[in-house]
Write a protein that holds these residues in place. Structure first.
Motif, mmCIF file in Angstrom:
data_model
loop_
_atom_site.group_PDB
_atom_site.id
_atom_site.type_symbol
_atom_site.label_atom_id
_atom_site.label_comp_id
_atom_site.label_asym_id
_atom_site.label_seq_id
_atom_site.Cartn_x
_atom_site.Cartn_y
_atom_site.Cartn_z
ATOM 1 N N ASP A 136 7.258 -2.249 -10.364
ATOM 2 C CA ASP A 136 6.947 -1.908 -11.751
ATOM 3 C C ASP A 136 5.703 -1.023 -11.807
ATOM 4 N N ALA A 137 5.610 -0.220 -12.843
ATOM 5 C CA ALA A 137 4.457 0.679 -12.988
ATOM 6 C C ALA A 137 3.150 -0.091 -13.145
ATOM 7 N N ASP A 138 3.219 -1.263 -13.736
ATOM 8 C CA ASP A 138 2.008 -2.060 -13.962
ATOM 9 C C ASP A 138 1.900 -3.234 -12.982
ATOM 10 N N ALA A 139 2.474 -3.092 -11.806
ATOM 11 C CA ALA A 139 2.487 -4.183 -10.825
ATOM 12 C C ALA A 139 1.074 -4.598 -10.421
ATOM 13 N N THR A 140 0.188 -3.621 -10.282
ATOM 14 C CA THR A 140 -1.192 -3.947 -9.867
ATOM 15 C C THR A 140 -1.871 -4.815 -10.904
ATOM 16 N N GLU A 141 -1.734 -4.475 -12.175
ATOM 17 C CA GLU A 141 -2.366 -5.261 -13.237
ATOM 18 C C GLU A 141 -1.762 -6.661 -13.317
ATOM 19 N N LYS A 142 -0.462 -6.759 -13.122
ATOM 20 C CA LYS A 142 0.181 -8.080 -13.160
ATOM 21 C C LYS A 142 -0.341 -8.966 -12.038
ATOM 22 N N LEU A 143 -0.467 -8.382 -10.853
ATOM 23 C CA LEU A 143 -0.950 -9.161 -9.717
ATOM 24 C C LEU A 143 -2.405 -9.591 -9.926
ATOM 25 N N LYS A 144 -3.220 -8.702 -10.472
ATOM 26 C CA LYS A 144 -4.609 -9.058 -10.785
ATOM 27 C C LYS A 144 -4.656 -10.241 -11.747
ATOM 28 N N LYS A 145 -3.807 -10.195 -12.751
ATOM 29 C CA LYS A 145 -3.798 -11.249 -13.764
ATOM 30 C C LYS A 145 -3.393 -12.588 -13.154
ATOM 31 N N LEU A 146 -2.404 -12.574 -12.263
ATOM 32 C CA LEU A 146 -1.950 -13.813 -11.637
ATOM 33 C C LEU A 146 -3.021 -14.378 -10.708
ATOM 34 N N LYS A 147 -3.706 -13.518 -9.974
ATOM 35 C CA LYS A 147 -4.777 -13.987 -9.084
ATOM 36 C C LYS A 147 -5.905 -14.626 -9.888
ATOM 37 N N ALA A 148 -6.284 -13.983 -10.991
ATOM 38 C CA ALA A 148 -7.355 -14.528 -11.830
ATOM 39 C C ALA A 148 -6.953 -15.879 -12.404
ATOM 40 N N ALA A 149 -5.688 -16.012 -12.797
ATOM 41 C CA ALA A 149 -5.212 -17.278 -13.362
ATOM 42 C C ALA A 149 -5.222 -18.388 -12.317
ATOM 43 N N ALA A 188 0.828 -1.213 0.000
ATOM 44 C CA ALA A 188 0.000 0.000 0.000
ATOM 45 C C ALA A 188 0.856 1.254 0.000
ATOM 46 N N ARG A 189 2.008 1.191 0.630
ATOM 47 C CA ARG A 189 2.907 2.358 0.635
ATOM 48 C C ARG A 189 3.514 2.587 -0.747
ATOM 49 N N ILE A 190 3.662 1.491 -1.519
ATOM 50 C CA ILE A 190 4.135 1.642 -2.902
ATOM 51 C C ILE A 190 3.016 2.195 -3.782
ATOM 52 N N ASP A 191 1.846 1.568 -3.683
ATOM 53 C CA ASP A 191 0.696 1.972 -4.480
ATOM 54 C C ASP A 191 -0.565 1.495 -3.751
ATOM 55 N N TYR A 192 -1.521 2.396 -3.573
ATOM 56 C CA TYR A 192 -2.719 2.078 -2.786
ATOM 57 C C TYR A 192 -3.475 0.886 -3.364
ATOM 58 N N GLU A 193 -3.691 0.888 -4.673
ATOM 59 C CA GLU A 193 -4.432 -0.211 -5.297
ATOM 60 C C GLU A 193 -3.666 -1.525 -5.225
ATOM 61 N N VAL A 224 -2.933 -7.119 -2.904
ATOM 62 C CA VAL A 224 -2.217 -8.049 -2.028
ATOM 63 C C VAL A 224 -3.155 -8.543 -0.926
ATOM 64 N N ALA A 225 -4.008 -7.660 -0.434
ATOM 65 C CA ALA A 225 -5.013 -8.079 0.552
ATOM 66 C C ALA A 225 -5.908 -9.165 -0.030
ATOM 67 N N GLY A 226 -6.248 -9.036 -1.280
ATOM 68 C CA GLY A 226 -7.149 -9.980 -1.934
ATOM 69 C C GLY A 226 -6.541 -11.332 -2.230
ATOM 70 N N LEU A 227 -5.235 -11.508 -1.972
ATOM 71 C CA LEU A 227 -4.631 -12.827 -2.157
ATOM 72 C C LEU A 227 -5.279 -13.885 -1.272
ATOM 73 N N GLN A 228 -5.903 -13.438 -0.180
ATOM 74 C CA GLN A 228 -6.567 -14.387 0.714
ATOM 75 C C GLN A 228 -7.677 -15.156 -0.002
ATOM 76 N N ARG A 229 -8.217 -14.604 -1.075
ATOM 77 C CA ARG A 229 -9.245 -15.313 -1.854
ATOM 78 C C ARG A 229 -8.756 -16.667 -2.330
ATOM 79 N N LEU A 230 -7.453 -16.797 -2.539
ATOM 80 C CA LEU A 230 -6.903 -18.032 -3.093
ATOM 81 C C LEU A 230 -6.765 -19.124 -2.038
ATOM 82 N N VAL A 238 4.443 -13.277 -17.350
ATOM 83 C CA VAL A 238 4.928 -12.133 -16.577
ATOM 84 C C VAL A 238 6.445 -12.118 -16.563
ATOM 85 N N THR A 239 7.052 -13.294 -16.359
ATOM 86 C CA THR A 239 8.507 -13.380 -16.297
ATOM 87 C C THR A 239 9.140 -13.032 -17.634
#
Length: 510
Positions: free
Chosen positions: A473-486, A429-434, A439-445, A503-504
Motif C-alpha cells: 500500500d502507498a501508506d504502508a510505512t505510516e501504518k507500520l509506524k502506527k502499529l509499532k507505537a500501539a 527496503a526494495r519496496i520502499d526505503y523508509e 521493519v528494522a525497527g520492529l526489534q524495539r518490540l 488498519v484492517t
C-alpha cells in the motif's frame, strides 16, 4: 548576572527530590547567611509521590543592618513568588523545567541545575523509550535566566565520594551570585562537623565547574581520550572502517562492543557479516543520499537482536563486580559496611531448556513428565542472595554456560528468527526505503526475557501478519509506524488490538 547587593533581600528557591539533601543545602545557606550578617528564614513544601517527592525549599535572606536602620523586623514570605526569585537551584533537569513553568526564572535569576535525570513514573512505565525530551528545557533555561550554570552534578558528586548537595553548594559559591567569599562557604561546611572531608571535595568540584574549570582528571581524559583496542578487537574495527560508511561507524562500534562483551570477537564478526548484506543493499538503493539510514538502523537493532537476554546473560550481569560496586555507590555505603543483594527469581522450564543443547532442550521442553518434575521442585519463586557464596556460585555456574551458547536451543531459535527478519528488512527496503527502516525497527518490540520476551515476539508476529496484507500500500510505512507505537502503549496489547482492527477495517473499506 552580577553579584547580588548586600543592601537588599535575597530570595532563593531550591527544588530537590527526596534523598538529595535539599534540607541540608537549605540549612547550609541559612547558616552561611546568618554568619554574614543576614536574617534568614526557610520553609519547605513537600511534593506528593513524584519520584519520592519533589520538594520546594524557599529561603529569604534579609540584611540585618537594614532592619536595624529601619528599627523594624522584616516580614518574610513563606513561598516563592513568580518573577521575584533571585536564585533557583534545581537538583535535576526536570525540576529545572518545573521552575521555568512556575515562573521562578527571569532575566534577573541565576539558575543552577544538574542535567542528570531521575526518571518519573510515567517515563518508566512505558514499554518503549518513555523519556521526555529535555533539549527544550536547556534552551529555555539559557534564554530565560540571567545566568545559567548546568552540568551533571550527580556524577560529579559520585566521582569524589560526595553527595549532590555539596556540589550544588559549591556551584552556588562558584556562580558569584551571593555576596560571600568562598572561605565563608567552606567554613559553614566545617562548622557542621559532619562528613566534612567528602562535603568539601564535592564543594570544590562544584565551585570549579561553576567557574568553567575542568578537574584535572577530566583534562587528562581529554588529552588522552582512548587507549589502543585489544588485539582481538582491532581487526573488527579495521574491517568496519574499510567496509562500512562513516555515518554508521559510531553505531557499529557500539554494536561491536556489546557483542564482544556478550559472547566473543567471532560473534561480533558474524554481526559484521550480517550487517554487510544490509550495507550493500543500502548502497544499491542510494543510501548515501539518505545518510545511510537503513544501515544505521540495522547497526543498532541487529546488535540488540543478537545480544538477546537468556539465562546465561542474566546470570553474567548479576555477578559482575561493577554491579555490586554500583549498588554500594547507590546506597552510599561506607568502607567496611556490608551490603546484601537479593535477587528474586521465578524460573520457567523454557528458560532452563533454552540454554541446553538444542536436541536435549527441545526434547525436555516437549516432555509433560519433565515439566511436572521441574514445576514441583524448581518452578516456585525464590530469593537468592548473590552477596553470599551459595547464591553467587549458582549464578557463576550459569554464567559459565556462555561457551556452549552457540549449541543451545535458544541460539538455534534466535538465529532462525534473525535470518528471517533480515530477509524481511531487505524485501521491505526494495519496496520502499523508509518501510525497510521501519521493519528494522520492529526489534524495539522484542526485549527482556521470559514472559516479556514472549509478549514482544507475539506482538511482532501479529504486526507482520497484518503487514503481509498492506506492505504494498502507498501508506504502508505510516501504518507500520502506527502499529509499532500501539504495541508499546501497554503490556496487555489493548492498544495494538485496536490499531490492528483500524488498519484492517480501513483496508476493507478502501
Amino acid at each position: 548576572m552580577t553579584q547580588l547587593s548586600q543592601d537588599r533581600p535575597i530570595n532563593i528557591a531550591i527544588i530537590a527530590m527526596g534523598g538529595q539533601g535539599g534540607g541540608v543545602l537549605s540549612k547550609w545557606i541559612l547558616d552561611l547567611a546568618e554568619s554574614q550578617g543576614y536574617m534568614a528564614q526557610y520553609t519547605s513544601v513537600p511534593g506528593v509521590a513524584q519520584r519520592t517527592g519533589a520538594t520546594i525549599y524557599y529561603i529569604e535572606l534579609f540584611p540585618a543592618h537594614l532592619a536595624e536602620q529601619a528599627g523594624k523586623k522584616p516580614v518574610l514570605a513563606l513561598t516563592p513568588i513568580p518573577g521575584d526569585v533571585d536564585i533557583v537551584i534545581a537538583s535535576e533537569m526536570m525540576e529545572a523545567g518545573r521552575s521555568l513553568v512556575r515562573g521562578f526564572v527571569t532575566d534577573k535569576t541565576t539558575l543552577l541545575a544538574s542535567d542528570h535525570r531521575d526518571y518519573a513514573i510515567v517515563e518508566k512505565q512505558e514499554m518503549g523509550d518513555g523519556r521526555r525530551e529535555l533539549d527544550n528545557v536547556r534552551r529555555l533555561s539559557e534564554q530565560s535566566a540571567g545566568k545559567f550554570i548546568c552540568f551533571n552534578m550527580d556524577d560529579a558528586a559520585r566521582s569524589v565520594g560526595a553527595v549532590i548537595s555539596s556540589v550544588l553548594f559549591g556551584a552556588l559559591a562558584g556562580s558569584n551570585a551571593l555576596p560571600f567569599e568562598r572561605s565563608a562557604f567552606e567554613q559553614t561546611i566545617e562548622d557542621t562537623k559532619k562528613a566534612v572531608e567528602s562535603n568539601l571535595r564535592g564543594f570544590a568540584l562544584g565551585f570549579e565547574r561553576a567557574q568553567g574549570q575542568l578537574p584535572e582528571a577530566e583534562k587528562a581524559e581529554i588529552a588522552n581520550p582512548s587507549g589502543q583496542p585489544s588485539p582481538a578487537v582491532a581487526p573488527l574495527l579495521q574491517r568496519m572502517k574499510q567496509d562500512f560508511p562513516g555515518h554508521a561507524q559510531f553505531l557499529i562500534t557500539e554494536g561491536l562492543k556489546k557483542l564482544v562483551d556478550y559472547q566473543d570477537p567471532a560473534y561480533a564478526d558474524l554481526y559484521l557479516d550480517r550487517l554487510q548484506k544490509i550495507a550493500d543493499l543500502d548502497r544499491e538503493l542510494g543510501g548515501e543520499k539518505r545518510s545511510w539510514g537503513l544501515t544505521k538502523a540495522m547497526a543498532r537493532y541487529l546488535a540488540l537482536a543478537m545480544a538477546y537476554d537468556d539465562t546465561i546473560r542474566v546470570a553474567d550481569l548479576k555477578v559482575r563486580a561493577s554491579r555490586f560496586d554500583r549498588f554500594r555507590d547507590d546506597v552510599k555505603a561506607d568502607e567496611g559496611q556490608i551490603v546484601h543483594v537479593s535477587e528474586y527469581l521465578h524460573p520457567r522450564l523454557e528458560e532452563m531448556c533454552d540454554i541446553l543443547p538444542a536436541g536435549l532442550g527441545g526434547y525436555l521442553l516437549g516432555s509433560k513428565a519433565w515439566r511436572a518434575v521441574f514445576d514441583r521442585f524448581l518452578g516456585k519463586g525464590r530469593r537468592i542472595t548473590t552477596t553470599r557464596l551459595p547464591g553467587f556460585l549458582l549464578f557463576y555456574m550459569l554464567r559459565s554456560f556462555k561457551g556452549m551458547r552457540r549449541g543451545s536451543l535458544r541460539f538455534k531459535k534466535e538465529t532462525t528468527r534473525i535470518e528471517e527478519w533480515l530477509e524481511q528488512v531487505k524485501d521491505a527496503a526494495r519496496i520502499d526505503y523508509e518501510l525497510g527502516c521501519e521493519v528494522a525497527g520492529l526489534q524495539r518490540l522484542i526485549k527482556g526475557y521470559s514472559g516479556t520476551h514472549e509478549r514482544g515476539l507475539g506482538n511482532v508476529a501479529k504486526i507482520m501478519a497484518a503487514y503481509a496484507d498492506f506492505k504494498n500500500d502507498a501508506d504502508a510505512t505510516e501504518k507500520l509506524k502506527k502499529l509499532k507505537a500501539a504495541a508499546l502503549k501497554d503490556e496487555e496489547g489493548v492498544a495494538l488490538a485496536a490499531a490492528l482492527d483500524e488498519v484492517t477495517s480501513t483496508r476493507a473499506a478502501a
